[in-house]
Design a protein around this motif. Structure first.
Motif, PDB file in Angstrom:
ATOM      1  N   GLU A 103       0.860  -1.253  -0.071  1.00  0.00           N
ATOM      2  CA  GLU A 103      -0.011   0.033   0.012  1.00  0.00           C
ATOM      3  C   GLU A 103       0.830   1.285  -0.073  1.00  0.00           C
ATOM      4  OE1 GLU A 103      -4.304   0.921   0.011  1.00  0.00           O
ATOM      5  OE2 GLU A 103      -3.369  -0.698  -0.064  1.00  0.00           O
ATOM      6  N   SER A 113      -2.602   0.786  -6.722  1.00  0.00           N
ATOM      7  CA  SER A 113      -3.311  -0.412  -6.407  1.00  0.00           C
ATOM      8  C   SER A 113      -3.546  -0.473  -4.805  1.00  0.00           C
ATOM      9  CB  SER A 113      -2.260  -1.281  -6.758  1.00  0.00           C
ATOM     10  OG  SER A 113      -1.853  -1.395  -8.233  1.00  0.00           O
ATOM     11  N   SER A 114      -4.465  -1.179  -4.605  1.00  0.00           N
ATOM     12  CA  SER A 114      -4.909  -1.359  -2.874  1.00  0.00           C
ATOM     13  C   SER A 114      -5.085  -2.790  -2.624  1.00  0.00           C
ATOM     14  CB  SER A 114      -6.174  -0.341  -2.693  1.00  0.00           C
ATOM     15  OG  SER A 114      -6.229  -0.518  -1.274  1.00  0.00           O
ATOM     16  N   VAL A 115      -4.773  -3.173  -1.479  1.00  0.00           N
ATOM     17  CA  VAL A 115      -5.166  -4.313  -0.909  1.00  0.00           C
ATOM     18  C   VAL A 115      -6.071  -4.463   0.107  1.00  0.00           C
ATOM     19  CG1 VAL A 115      -2.890  -5.379  -1.134  1.00  0.00           C
ATOM     20  CG2 VAL A 115      -3.276  -4.157   0.801  1.00  0.00           C
ATOM     21  N   ASN A 117      -9.992  -3.952   1.046  1.00  0.00           N
ATOM     22  CA  ASN A 117     -11.218  -4.079   0.329  1.00  0.00           C
ATOM     23  C   ASN A 117     -12.323  -3.043   0.532  1.00  0.00           C
ATOM     24  OD1 ASN A 117     -10.614  -6.810  -1.223  1.00  0.00           O
ATOM     25  ND2 ASN A 117     -10.789  -7.849   1.012  1.00  0.00           N
ATOM     26  N   ASN A 225     -15.019   2.921  -1.791  1.00  0.00           N
ATOM     27  CA  ASN A 225     -14.763   1.461  -2.387  1.00  0.00           C
ATOM     28  C   ASN A 225     -14.843   1.293  -3.960  1.00  0.00           C
ATOM     29  OD1 ASN A 225     -14.127   0.561   0.140  1.00  0.00           O
ATOM     30  ND2 ASN A 225     -16.454   0.251   0.658  1.00  0.00           N
ATOM     31  N   SER A 227     -14.586   3.871  -6.323  1.00  0.00           N
ATOM     32  CA  SER A 227     -14.030   4.846  -6.948  1.00  0.00           C
ATOM     33  C   SER A 227     -14.750   6.048  -7.602  1.00  0.00           C
ATOM     34  CB  SER A 227     -13.004   4.438  -8.115  1.00  0.00           C
ATOM     35  OG  SER A 227     -12.187   5.262  -8.662  1.00  0.00           O
ATOM     36  N   PRO A 434      -5.381  -0.357 -11.122  1.00  0.00           N
ATOM     37  CA  PRO A 434      -6.296  -1.403 -11.403  1.00  0.00           C
ATOM     38  C   PRO A 434      -6.021  -1.869 -12.840  1.00  0.00           C
ATOM     39  CG  PRO A 434      -7.471   0.441 -11.841  1.00  0.00           C
ATOM     40  CD  PRO A 434      -6.370   1.009 -10.826  1.00  0.00           C
ATOM     41  N   VAL A 439      -7.642  -8.463 -10.872  1.00  0.00           N
ATOM     42  CA  VAL A 439      -7.314  -7.063 -10.236  1.00  0.00           C
ATOM     43  C   VAL A 439      -8.045  -5.986 -11.158  1.00  0.00           C
ATOM     44  CG1 VAL A 439      -5.122  -7.836  -9.406  1.00  0.00           C
ATOM     45  CG2 VAL A 439      -5.026  -6.997 -11.787  1.00  0.00           C
ATOM     46  N   THR A 443     -12.433  -4.711  -7.935  1.00  0.00           N
ATOM     47  CA  THR A 443     -11.753  -5.741  -7.094  1.00  0.00           C
ATOM     48  C   THR A 443     -10.395  -4.992  -6.544  1.00  0.00           C
ATOM     49  OG1 THR A 443     -10.582  -6.621  -8.788  1.00  0.00           O
ATOM     50  CG2 THR A 443     -12.467  -7.730  -8.109  1.00  0.00           C
ATOM     51  N   THR A 444      -9.762  -5.734  -5.588  1.00  0.00           N
ATOM     52  CA  THR A 444      -8.270  -5.362  -5.031  1.00  0.00           C
ATOM     53  C   THR A 444      -7.197  -6.086  -5.271  1.00  0.00           C
ATOM     54  OG1 THR A 444      -8.589  -6.302  -2.717  1.00  0.00           O
ATOM     55  CG2 THR A 444      -9.701  -3.923  -3.233  1.00  0.00           C
ATOM     56  N   TYR A 445      -6.319  -5.885  -4.883  1.00  0.00           N
ATOM     57  CA  TYR A 445      -4.942  -6.982  -4.998  1.00  0.00           C
ATOM     58  C   TYR A 445      -5.013  -7.652  -3.718  1.00  0.00           C
ATOM     59  CZ  TYR A 445      -3.212  -4.502  -8.879  1.00  0.00           C
ATOM     60  OH  TYR A 445      -2.937  -4.110 -10.263  1.00  0.00           O
TER      61      TYR A 445
END
Length: 485
Positions: A103, A113-115, A117, A225, A227, A434, A439, A443-445
Protein backbone atom coordinates in the motif's frame (compact mmCIF):
# COMPACT_ATOMS: atom_id res chain seq x y z
CA UNK A 1 31.26 5.52 -2.99
CA UNK A 2 30.91 8.24 -0.37
CA UNK A 3 28.60 6.48 2.07
CA UNK A 4 28.83 9.25 4.65
CA UNK A 5 27.45 11.78 2.16
CA UNK A 6 24.62 9.40 1.21
CA UNK A 7 23.80 8.74 4.86
CA UNK A 8 23.62 12.42 5.74
CA UNK A 9 21.45 13.45 2.81
CA UNK A 10 19.00 10.56 3.16
CA UNK A 11 18.78 11.27 6.89
CA UNK A 12 17.87 14.90 6.29
CA UNK A 13 15.34 13.86 3.70
CA UNK A 14 13.66 11.56 6.23
CA UNK A 15 13.29 14.50 8.62
CA UNK A 16 11.29 16.32 5.91
CA UNK A 17 9.30 13.15 5.25
CA UNK A 18 8.50 12.85 8.97
CA UNK A 19 7.14 16.41 8.95
CA UNK A 20 4.40 15.37 6.50
CA UNK A 21 3.17 12.78 9.01
CA UNK A 22 2.12 15.59 11.35
CA UNK A 23 -0.86 16.32 9.11
CA UNK A 24 -2.64 12.94 9.51
CA UNK A 25 -1.39 12.79 13.13
CA UNK A 26 -3.17 16.05 13.98
CA UNK A 27 -6.32 14.82 12.22
CA UNK A 28 -6.17 11.52 14.14
CA UNK A 29 -5.94 13.34 17.49
CA UNK A 30 -8.65 15.80 16.48
CA UNK A 31 -11.01 12.94 15.54
CA UNK A 32 -9.75 10.80 18.46
CA UNK A 33 -8.99 7.90 16.11
CA UNK A 34 -7.08 4.85 17.29
CA UNK A 35 -4.63 5.40 14.41
CA UNK A 36 -3.10 8.35 16.31
CA UNK A 37 -0.81 5.96 18.20
CA UNK A 38 0.33 4.35 14.94
CA UNK A 39 1.26 7.76 13.52
CA UNK A 40 2.89 8.87 16.76
CA UNK A 41 5.08 5.75 16.91
CA UNK A 42 5.92 5.96 13.20
CA UNK A 43 6.86 9.61 13.58
CA UNK A 44 9.12 8.79 16.54
CA UNK A 45 10.83 5.94 14.67
CA UNK A 46 11.33 8.04 11.53
CA UNK A 47 12.77 11.02 13.39
CA UNK A 48 15.01 8.77 15.49
CA UNK A 49 16.40 6.99 12.43
CA UNK A 50 16.88 10.28 10.59
CA UNK A 51 18.64 11.90 13.56
CA UNK A 52 20.95 8.90 13.98
CA UNK A 53 21.86 8.94 10.29
CA UNK A 54 22.69 12.64 10.37
CA UNK A 55 24.47 12.66 13.74
CA UNK A 56 26.60 9.52 13.35
CA UNK A 57 27.93 10.21 9.87
CA UNK A 58 31.54 11.10 9.19
CA UNK A 59 32.22 14.64 7.92
CA UNK A 60 32.93 14.69 4.19
CA UNK A 61 34.08 17.42 1.85
CA UNK A 62 33.62 15.34 -1.31
CA UNK A 63 31.13 16.49 -3.91
CA UNK A 64 28.22 14.30 -4.90
CA UNK A 65 28.84 12.20 -8.00
CA UNK A 66 26.30 10.44 -10.17
CA UNK A 67 26.88 7.20 -8.22
CA UNK A 68 25.92 8.79 -4.91
CA UNK A 69 22.83 10.31 -6.52
CA UNK A 70 21.58 6.90 -7.64
CA UNK A 71 22.08 5.45 -4.15
CA UNK A 72 20.40 8.46 -2.52
CA UNK A 73 17.35 8.22 -4.79
CA UNK A 74 17.10 4.44 -4.44
CA UNK A 75 17.68 4.55 -0.69
CA UNK A 76 15.23 7.40 -0.17
CA UNK A 77 12.45 5.63 -2.03
CA UNK A 78 13.14 2.37 -0.19
CA UNK A 79 13.17 3.95 3.29
CA UNK A 80 10.15 6.18 2.73
CA UNK A 81 8.23 3.14 1.48
CA UNK A 82 9.28 1.01 4.46
CA UNK A 83 8.49 3.71 7.02
CA UNK A 84 5.34 4.90 5.25
CA UNK A 85 3.94 1.38 5.57
CA UNK A 86 3.98 1.44 9.37
CA UNK A 87 0.77 3.48 9.92
CA UNK A 88 -1.21 1.07 7.69
CA UNK A 89 0.09 -1.95 9.58
CA UNK A 90 0.11 -0.67 13.16
CA UNK A 91 -3.38 0.86 12.86
CA UNK A 92 -4.78 -2.52 11.81
CA UNK A 93 -5.77 -1.30 8.35
CA UNK A 94 -4.01 -4.29 6.74
CA UNK A 95 -3.26 -7.76 8.15
CA UNK A 96 0.49 -8.04 7.40
CA UNK A 97 3.47 -5.74 6.98
CA UNK A 98 3.93 -6.89 3.35
CA UNK A 99 0.37 -5.72 2.66
CA UNK A 100 1.22 -2.40 4.30
CA UNK A 101 4.41 -2.13 2.26
CA UNK A 102 2.43 -2.79 -0.92
CA UNK A 103 0.00 0.00 0.00
CA UNK A 104 2.84 2.37 0.83
CA UNK A 105 4.78 1.69 -2.37
CA UNK A 106 1.57 1.97 -4.36
CA UNK A 107 0.93 5.38 -2.82
CA UNK A 108 4.42 6.84 -3.24
CA UNK A 109 4.80 5.56 -6.80
CA UNK A 110 1.31 6.93 -7.62
CA UNK A 111 0.19 3.48 -8.77
CA UNK A 112 -3.07 3.40 -6.82
CA UNK A 113 -3.28 -0.38 -6.39
CA UNK A 114 -4.77 -1.34 -3.04
CA UNK A 115 -5.04 -4.41 -0.84
CA UNK A 116 -7.79 -2.86 1.29
CA UNK A 117 -11.24 -4.19 0.44
CA UNK A 118 -13.20 -1.61 2.43
CA UNK A 119 -11.44 1.76 2.39
CA UNK A 120 -14.56 3.48 3.69
CA UNK A 121 -14.05 1.68 7.01
CA UNK A 122 -10.57 3.17 7.47
CA UNK A 123 -9.91 6.09 9.85
CA UNK A 124 -9.90 9.47 8.09
CA UNK A 125 -6.26 9.96 9.04
CA UNK A 126 -5.24 6.78 7.22
CA UNK A 127 -7.21 7.83 4.13
CA UNK A 128 -5.47 11.20 4.20
CA UNK A 129 -2.05 9.56 4.60
CA UNK A 130 -2.72 7.41 1.51
CA UNK A 131 -3.47 10.55 -0.49
CA UNK A 132 -0.48 12.46 0.91
CA UNK A 133 1.87 9.68 -0.24
CA UNK A 134 0.40 10.12 -3.72
CA UNK A 135 0.94 13.86 -3.68
CA UNK A 136 4.53 13.52 -2.42
CA UNK A 137 5.39 10.88 -4.99
CA UNK A 138 3.73 12.69 -7.89
CA UNK A 139 6.47 15.16 -8.74
CA UNK A 140 8.96 13.40 -6.53
CA UNK A 141 10.23 13.42 -2.96
CA UNK A 142 13.76 14.10 -4.22
CA UNK A 143 12.60 17.17 -6.14
CA UNK A 144 11.03 18.47 -2.94
CA UNK A 145 14.27 17.71 -1.10
CA UNK A 146 16.25 19.82 -3.60
CA UNK A 147 14.00 22.74 -2.70
CA UNK A 148 14.31 22.29 1.06
CA UNK A 149 18.05 21.62 1.10
CA UNK A 150 19.83 23.71 -1.52
CA UNK A 151 23.27 22.89 -0.09
CA UNK A 152 23.55 19.85 -2.38
CA UNK A 153 25.02 22.15 -5.02
CA UNK A 154 25.76 20.62 -8.42
CA UNK A 155 24.77 17.24 -7.00
CA UNK A 156 21.17 18.45 -7.25
CA UNK A 157 21.43 18.00 -11.00
CA UNK A 158 22.34 14.33 -10.54
CA UNK A 159 19.51 13.85 -8.03
CA UNK A 160 16.98 15.53 -10.30
CA UNK A 161 17.99 13.48 -13.34
CA UNK A 162 18.04 10.23 -11.33
CA UNK A 163 14.49 10.70 -10.05
CA UNK A 164 12.96 12.45 -13.07
CA UNK A 165 14.55 10.47 -15.92
CA UNK A 166 13.35 10.68 -19.46
CA UNK A 167 14.39 10.16 -23.07
CA UNK A 168 15.44 13.80 -23.50
CA UNK A 169 17.04 16.30 -21.17
CA UNK A 170 16.25 19.97 -21.51
CA UNK A 171 17.21 22.55 -18.92
CA UNK A 172 14.42 25.11 -18.73
CA UNK A 173 16.03 27.34 -16.10
CA UNK A 174 19.73 27.89 -15.39
CA UNK A 175 19.61 26.60 -11.80
CA UNK A 176 18.11 23.19 -11.03
CA UNK A 177 16.76 24.42 -7.68
CA UNK A 178 14.88 27.23 -9.43
CA UNK A 179 13.38 24.62 -11.75
CA UNK A 180 12.34 22.44 -8.80
CA UNK A 181 10.79 25.37 -6.91
CA UNK A 182 8.79 26.56 -9.91
CA UNK A 183 7.57 23.04 -10.73
CA UNK A 184 6.31 22.62 -7.14
CA UNK A 185 4.58 26.01 -7.31
CA UNK A 186 2.77 24.90 -10.47
CA UNK A 187 1.98 21.52 -8.90
CA UNK A 188 0.54 23.19 -5.79
CA UNK A 189 -1.41 25.71 -7.88
CA UNK A 190 -3.03 22.94 -9.93
CA UNK A 191 -3.87 21.07 -6.72
CA UNK A 192 -5.59 24.04 -5.09
CA UNK A 193 -7.64 24.85 -8.20
CA UNK A 194 -8.60 21.18 -8.55
CA UNK A 195 -9.75 20.86 -4.93
CA UNK A 196 -11.91 23.99 -5.26
CA UNK A 197 -13.50 22.73 -8.48
CA UNK A 198 -14.21 19.29 -6.98
CA UNK A 199 -16.01 20.94 -4.04
CA UNK A 200 -17.94 23.07 -6.53
CA UNK A 201 -18.90 19.87 -8.38
CA UNK A 202 -20.40 18.40 -5.22
CA UNK A 203 -17.64 16.64 -3.25
CA UNK A 204 -17.22 17.18 0.47
CA UNK A 205 -14.07 19.14 1.45
CA UNK A 206 -12.36 16.00 2.78
CA UNK A 207 -13.13 13.97 -0.35
CA UNK A 208 -12.12 16.88 -2.58
CA UNK A 209 -8.72 17.20 -0.89
CA UNK A 210 -8.04 13.46 -1.12
CA UNK A 211 -9.15 13.16 -4.73
CA UNK A 212 -7.30 16.36 -5.58
CA UNK A 213 -4.06 14.82 -4.31
CA UNK A 214 -4.81 11.56 -6.16
CA UNK A 215 -5.76 13.23 -9.43
CA UNK A 216 -2.96 15.74 -9.96
CA UNK A 217 -0.40 13.07 -9.01
CA UNK A 218 -2.04 10.58 -11.42
CA UNK A 219 -2.32 8.25 -8.45
CA UNK A 220 -5.84 6.88 -8.17
CA UNK A 221 -6.44 6.24 -4.46
CA UNK A 222 -10.04 7.07 -3.57
CA UNK A 223 -11.91 7.48 -0.31
CA UNK A 224 -14.71 5.34 -1.77
CA UNK A 225 -14.74 1.61 -2.46
CA UNK A 226 -16.12 2.08 -5.97
CA UNK A 227 -13.87 5.01 -6.91
CA UNK A 228 -15.58 7.58 -9.16
CA UNK A 229 -18.52 5.23 -9.68
CA UNK A 230 -19.64 6.21 -6.18
CA UNK A 231 -20.39 9.79 -7.23
CA UNK A 232 -21.95 9.03 -10.64
CA UNK A 233 -21.52 12.73 -11.40
CA UNK A 234 -20.76 14.07 -14.86
CA UNK A 235 -19.49 17.30 -13.30
CA UNK A 236 -16.98 15.51 -11.07
CA UNK A 237 -15.83 13.34 -13.96
CA UNK A 238 -15.28 16.32 -16.28
CA UNK A 239 -13.17 18.12 -13.67
CA UNK A 240 -11.15 14.97 -13.07
CA UNK A 241 -10.68 14.35 -16.81
CA UNK A 242 -9.27 17.85 -17.39
CA UNK A 243 -6.79 17.60 -14.53
CA UNK A 244 -5.73 14.05 -15.33
CA UNK A 245 -4.87 15.26 -18.84
CA UNK A 246 -2.89 18.08 -17.24
CA UNK A 247 -1.11 15.58 -14.96
CA UNK A 248 -0.17 13.51 -17.99
CA UNK A 249 1.52 16.44 -19.73
CA UNK A 250 5.18 17.36 -19.45
CA UNK A 251 5.56 19.74 -16.50
CA UNK A 252 8.46 21.40 -18.30
CA UNK A 253 5.86 22.71 -20.77
CA UNK A 254 3.86 24.22 -17.93
CA UNK A 255 7.12 25.60 -16.55
CA UNK A 256 7.83 27.39 -19.84
CA UNK A 257 4.28 28.71 -20.02
CA UNK A 258 4.56 29.89 -16.40
CA UNK A 259 7.90 31.66 -16.87
CA UNK A 260 7.53 32.96 -20.45
CA UNK A 261 3.82 33.85 -20.22
CA UNK A 262 3.25 32.25 -23.62
CA UNK A 263 1.14 29.33 -24.85
CA UNK A 264 3.60 28.50 -27.61
CA UNK A 265 5.13 25.56 -25.65
CA UNK A 266 1.80 23.69 -26.04
CA UNK A 267 2.74 23.17 -29.70
CA UNK A 268 5.17 20.54 -28.42
CA UNK A 269 4.98 17.47 -30.68
CA UNK A 270 4.89 14.98 -27.83
CA UNK A 271 2.03 16.85 -26.12
CA UNK A 272 0.00 17.01 -29.33
CA UNK A 273 0.65 13.31 -29.98
CA UNK A 274 -0.45 12.54 -26.40
CA UNK A 275 -3.75 14.36 -27.02
CA UNK A 276 -4.15 12.61 -30.38
CA UNK A 277 -3.71 9.20 -28.70
CA UNK A 278 -6.43 10.09 -26.19
CA UNK A 279 -8.82 11.26 -28.89
CA UNK A 280 -8.26 8.33 -31.28
CA UNK A 281 -8.44 5.71 -28.51
CA UNK A 282 -11.66 7.24 -27.19
CA UNK A 283 -13.27 7.13 -30.64
CA UNK A 284 -12.22 3.49 -31.12
CA UNK A 285 -13.67 2.46 -27.75
CA UNK A 286 -16.87 4.44 -28.37
CA UNK A 287 -17.26 2.51 -31.63
CA UNK A 288 -16.59 -0.79 -29.86
CA UNK A 289 -19.14 -0.10 -27.13
CA UNK A 290 -21.76 1.00 -29.63
CA UNK A 291 -21.27 -1.88 -32.07
CA UNK A 292 -20.60 -4.75 -29.63
CA UNK A 293 -22.83 -3.82 -26.69
CA UNK A 294 -25.21 -1.30 -28.22
CA UNK A 295 -24.38 1.24 -25.52
CA UNK A 296 -26.09 4.63 -25.91
CA UNK A 297 -23.86 7.44 -27.24
CA UNK A 298 -23.87 9.45 -24.00
CA UNK A 299 -22.70 6.43 -21.97
CA UNK A 300 -20.11 5.41 -24.57
CA UNK A 301 -18.52 8.86 -24.95
CA UNK A 302 -18.60 9.71 -21.24
CA UNK A 303 -17.04 6.51 -19.92
CA UNK A 304 -14.75 5.80 -22.88
CA UNK A 305 -13.12 9.23 -22.51
CA UNK A 306 -12.82 8.90 -18.74
CA UNK A 307 -11.24 5.43 -18.83
CA UNK A 308 -8.89 6.26 -21.69
CA UNK A 309 -7.61 9.35 -19.88
CA UNK A 310 -7.44 7.50 -16.56
CA UNK A 311 -5.53 4.46 -17.83
CA UNK A 312 -3.16 6.08 -20.35
CA UNK A 313 -1.92 8.36 -17.56
CA UNK A 314 -1.83 5.55 -15.02
CA UNK A 315 -4.28 7.31 -12.70
CA UNK A 316 -6.56 4.30 -12.42
CA UNK A 317 -9.84 5.93 -11.39
CA UNK A 318 -12.92 4.01 -12.56
CA UNK A 319 -16.18 5.61 -13.67
CA UNK A 320 -17.65 2.22 -14.65
CA UNK A 321 -16.72 -1.47 -14.61
CA UNK A 322 -14.73 -1.49 -17.85
CA UNK A 323 -13.81 -5.13 -17.22
CA UNK A 324 -17.28 -5.95 -18.58
CA UNK A 325 -16.59 -4.19 -21.89
CA UNK A 326 -15.91 -6.04 -25.17
CA UNK A 327 -12.52 -7.69 -25.62
CA UNK A 328 -11.31 -5.23 -28.26
CA UNK A 329 -11.90 -2.24 -25.98
CA UNK A 330 -10.04 -3.92 -23.11
CA UNK A 331 -7.13 -4.64 -25.45
CA UNK A 332 -6.95 -0.95 -26.38
CA UNK A 333 -6.92 0.00 -22.70
CA UNK A 334 -4.16 -2.56 -22.03
CA UNK A 335 -1.99 -1.03 -24.78
CA UNK A 336 -2.58 2.43 -23.30
CA UNK A 337 -1.19 1.18 -19.96
CA UNK A 338 2.14 0.52 -21.68
CA UNK A 339 2.24 3.87 -23.51
CA UNK A 340 1.73 6.20 -20.54
CA UNK A 341 1.71 9.98 -20.58
CA UNK A 342 4.38 12.50 -21.55
CA UNK A 343 7.97 12.51 -20.34
CA UNK A 344 8.36 14.79 -17.33
CA UNK A 345 4.81 14.14 -16.13
CA UNK A 346 3.46 12.49 -12.98
CA UNK A 347 2.42 9.43 -14.99
CA UNK A 348 3.92 5.98 -15.54
CA UNK A 349 4.35 3.82 -18.63
CA UNK A 350 7.01 4.03 -21.33
CA UNK A 351 6.08 7.66 -22.18
CA UNK A 352 4.86 9.07 -25.48
CA UNK A 353 8.25 10.59 -26.34
CA UNK A 354 9.91 7.16 -26.28
CA UNK A 355 7.18 5.64 -28.45
CA UNK A 356 7.66 8.49 -30.93
CA UNK A 357 11.45 8.04 -31.04
CA UNK A 358 11.13 4.27 -31.47
CA UNK A 359 8.68 4.81 -34.34
CA UNK A 360 10.95 7.37 -36.02
CA UNK A 361 13.95 5.07 -35.54
CA UNK A 362 12.07 2.15 -37.12
CA UNK A 363 11.05 4.33 -40.06
CA UNK A 364 14.65 5.50 -40.52
CA UNK A 365 15.87 1.89 -40.52
CA UNK A 366 13.29 0.94 -43.16
CA UNK A 367 14.30 3.93 -45.28
CA UNK A 368 17.97 2.99 -44.97
CA UNK A 369 17.10 -0.55 -46.06
CA UNK A 370 15.59 0.78 -49.28
CA UNK A 371 18.21 3.51 -49.78
CA UNK A 372 21.50 2.36 -48.18
CA UNK A 373 23.29 5.60 -49.10
CA UNK A 374 20.58 7.88 -47.76
CA UNK A 375 21.56 10.09 -44.83
CA UNK A 376 18.73 10.69 -42.40
CA UNK A 377 18.52 12.08 -38.88
CA UNK A 378 15.85 11.59 -36.25
CA UNK A 379 14.28 14.86 -35.14
CA UNK A 380 11.78 15.84 -32.50
CA UNK A 381 10.31 19.35 -32.54
CA UNK A 382 12.83 20.26 -35.20
CA UNK A 383 15.80 19.28 -33.04
CA UNK A 384 18.04 16.39 -34.14
CA UNK A 385 18.27 13.57 -31.61
CA UNK A 386 21.72 12.08 -31.18
CA UNK A 387 22.35 8.37 -31.62
CA UNK A 388 23.11 7.86 -27.90
CA UNK A 389 19.63 9.08 -26.89
CA UNK A 390 17.98 6.82 -29.48
CA UNK A 391 20.04 3.86 -28.26
CA UNK A 392 19.00 4.54 -24.67
CA UNK A 393 15.36 4.52 -25.72
CA UNK A 394 15.85 1.19 -27.49
CA UNK A 395 17.54 -0.28 -24.41
CA UNK A 396 14.76 1.04 -22.19
CA UNK A 397 12.13 -0.60 -24.40
CA UNK A 398 14.02 -3.91 -24.26
CA UNK A 399 14.33 -3.69 -20.46
CA UNK A 400 10.68 -2.74 -20.04
CA UNK A 401 9.49 -5.71 -22.09
CA UNK A 402 12.01 -8.01 -20.36
CA UNK A 403 10.91 -6.98 -16.86
CA UNK A 404 7.27 -7.33 -17.89
CA UNK A 405 7.85 -10.85 -19.23
CA UNK A 406 9.88 -12.02 -16.22
CA UNK A 407 7.47 -10.55 -13.68
CA UNK A 408 4.48 -12.03 -15.54
CA UNK A 409 6.05 -15.49 -15.37
CA UNK A 410 6.72 -15.09 -11.65
CA UNK A 411 3.16 -13.90 -11.04
CA UNK A 412 1.75 -16.81 -13.04
CA UNK A 413 3.83 -19.05 -10.76
CA UNK A 414 1.80 -17.77 -7.79
CA UNK A 415 -1.31 -19.38 -9.26
CA UNK A 416 -2.76 -16.55 -11.36
CA UNK A 417 -4.19 -17.16 -14.81
CA UNK A 418 -1.78 -15.93 -17.54
CA UNK A 419 -3.91 -12.93 -18.56
CA UNK A 420 -4.50 -11.94 -14.93
CA UNK A 421 -0.76 -12.18 -14.26
CA UNK A 422 0.12 -10.02 -17.27
CA UNK A 423 -2.61 -7.54 -16.37
CA UNK A 424 -1.35 -7.18 -12.79
CA UNK A 425 2.24 -6.67 -13.94
CA UNK A 426 1.27 -4.20 -16.69
CA UNK A 427 -0.79 -2.20 -14.19
CA UNK A 428 2.05 -2.20 -11.64
CA UNK A 429 4.96 -1.54 -13.99
CA UNK A 430 2.96 1.23 -15.69
CA UNK A 431 1.91 2.65 -12.27
CA UNK A 432 -1.73 2.31 -13.33
CA UNK A 433 -3.36 0.51 -10.40
CA UNK A 434 -6.41 -1.48 -11.48
CA UNK A 435 -6.10 -3.88 -14.36
CA UNK A 436 -8.40 -6.64 -15.56
CA UNK A 437 -9.76 -9.90 -14.19
CA UNK A 438 -8.69 -10.60 -10.61
CA UNK A 439 -7.30 -7.05 -10.27
CA UNK A 440 -10.09 -5.30 -12.18
CA UNK A 441 -11.74 -1.96 -11.33
CA UNK A 442 -14.20 -3.48 -8.84
CA UNK A 443 -11.67 -5.68 -7.02
CA UNK A 444 -8.41 -5.19 -5.09
CA UNK A 445 -5.02 -6.88 -4.88
CA UNK A 446 -5.91 -8.50 -1.56
CA UNK A 447 -6.19 -11.94 -3.18
CA UNK A 448 -2.60 -11.87 -4.47
CA UNK A 449 -0.10 -13.95 -2.47
CA UNK A 450 2.48 -12.20 -0.28
CA UNK A 451 5.25 -13.16 -2.72
CA UNK A 452 3.15 -11.78 -5.56
CA UNK A 453 2.64 -8.50 -3.70
CA UNK A 454 6.39 -8.23 -3.17
CA UNK A 455 7.05 -8.76 -6.90
CA UNK A 456 4.42 -6.18 -7.85
CA UNK A 457 5.87 -3.71 -5.32
CA UNK A 458 9.25 -4.02 -7.07
CA UNK A 459 7.51 -3.49 -10.41
CA UNK A 460 5.91 -0.30 -9.09
CA UNK A 461 9.27 1.07 -7.95
CA UNK A 462 10.95 0.08 -11.22
CA UNK A 463 8.18 1.73 -13.20
CA UNK A 464 8.23 4.95 -11.16
CA UNK A 465 12.02 5.34 -11.38
CA UNK A 466 12.04 4.14 -15.00
CA UNK A 467 14.15 1.01 -14.52
CA UNK A 468 17.70 2.37 -14.84
CA UNK A 469 17.89 4.09 -11.45
CA UNK A 470 17.26 0.83 -9.57
CA UNK A 471 18.72 -1.73 -11.99
CA UNK A 472 22.08 0.05 -12.11
CA UNK A 473 22.40 -0.62 -8.37
CA UNK A 474 22.56 -4.36 -9.15
CA UNK A 475 25.89 -4.06 -10.97
CA UNK A 476 28.74 -5.23 -8.67
CA UNK A 477 31.20 -2.64 -9.97
CA UNK A 478 28.81 0.13 -8.98
CA UNK A 479 29.60 -0.53 -5.30
CA UNK A 480 33.39 -0.49 -5.55
CA UNK A 481 34.55 2.15 -3.12
CA UNK A 482 37.71 4.07 -2.45
CA UNK A 483 37.30 3.69 1.28
CA UNK A 484 34.96 2.58 4.00
CA UNK A 485 32.24 4.33 5.90
Amino acid sequence: MNYSLVQGIVGRLLIGYAATMFIPLVLAFFKDESSKWAFLLTLFMTVSLAAAMVYFRKPSQEKMSIRESFVIVGGAWALTSLLGALPFWMSGGVPTYIDALFESVSGLTTTGSSVINDVEALPLSILLWRSITHWLGGIGIIVLFIILLPSTGFGAVHLFNAEVPGPLSKRTMPRIRDTAITIWKIYAFFTIVLVVLLMWAGMSPFDAINHGFSTISAGGFSTKNTSMMHYNSLGVELVVIVFIIIAGGNFRIYLEVWTKKSFKPFKNTEYLTYLAIILSSTLLIVGGLWLAQDKPPDYAVRHALFQVVSLVTGTGFSSTDYDQWPGITKLILLVLMFIGGCAGSTTGGMKVARIMLLTKHLWAMLTRGLHPRAVSSIKLDGRPINAAAVNMVSVFFFLYVGVFALASILMAGTGLEPFDAMSAVAASLGNVGPGFGIVGPTTTYAGITLFGKFILSLCMLLGRLELFTLLILLRPEFWRTKGGW
